[in-house]
Design an enzyme around this catalytic site. Structure first.
Site, short mmCIF file in Angstrom:
data_model
loop_
_atom_site.label_atom_id
_atom_site.label_comp_id
_atom_site.label_asym_id
_atom_site.label_seq_id
_atom_site.Cartn_x
_atom_site.Cartn_y
_atom_site.Cartn_z
N CYS A 73 0.83 -1.21 0.00
CA CYS A 73 0.00 0.00 0.00
C CYS A 73 0.86 1.26 0.00
CB CYS A 73 -0.91 -0.05 1.22
SG CYS A 73 -1.73 1.49 1.65
N CYS A 76 0.13 3.64 2.87
CA CYS A 76 0.65 3.08 4.12
C CYS A 76 2.14 3.39 4.25
CB CYS A 76 0.45 1.56 4.16
SG CYS A 76 -1.27 1.05 4.12
#
Length: 146
Positions: A73, A76
């Protein structure tokens, strides 16, 4: 919870901070890391190994910021330095849950997208945010619930 219990908890928290600060400044902290861990939150994020481990971490610390993330991600990865600095610079414990490794736990935490951040105070979830959050917002929420 009553105000007197909140006052007592705050008094104990402040006393532990002073004791830890005194030990660190005086160099009297020996190789016994368990005493330091009990007195203060970890300076690095805690990798959660499962539901029981998360419950243990939430039970041991007054304020816990849980970061539900995935290695693949991009947002993230953008949030990771912020999460690490919050662990090092605030009184909150910071925990990380890999949603790929712990899918059921991520579901239980309400992580429908990543990153999802859940803030626990006194053992209860009090805030849930999805997406990248700026450091000031997260630090403010931690301070509000500390």
């Amino acid at each position: 919870m009553s105000d007197s219990m909140d006052d007592e908890r705050q008094r104990i928290r402040e006393q532990k901070k002073r004791e830890l600060r005194d030990r660190l400044e005086n160099g009297s902290v020996s190789g016994d890391s368990s005493a330091v861990e009990q007195a203060a939150s970890p300076d690095t994020p805690i990798s959660i190994r499962g539901r029981d481990h998360l419950d243990e971490v939430v039970g041991e610390h007054d304020v816990v910021l849980v970061d539900c993330y995935a290695d693949w991600c991009g947002p993230c990865q953008m949030l990771e330095p912020t999460v690490e600095s919050l662990a090092a610079e605030t009184d909150a414990a910071v925990a990380k849950v890999d949603v790929d490794a712990h899918q059921r736990l991520a579901q239980q935490l309400g992580a429908r997208g990543v990153p999802t951040l859940v803030l626990y105070a006194d053992g209860e979830p009090v805030e849930r945010m999805v997406g990248v959050q700026d450091r000031a917002t997260l630090a403010g929420l931690i301070e509000q619930h500390s």
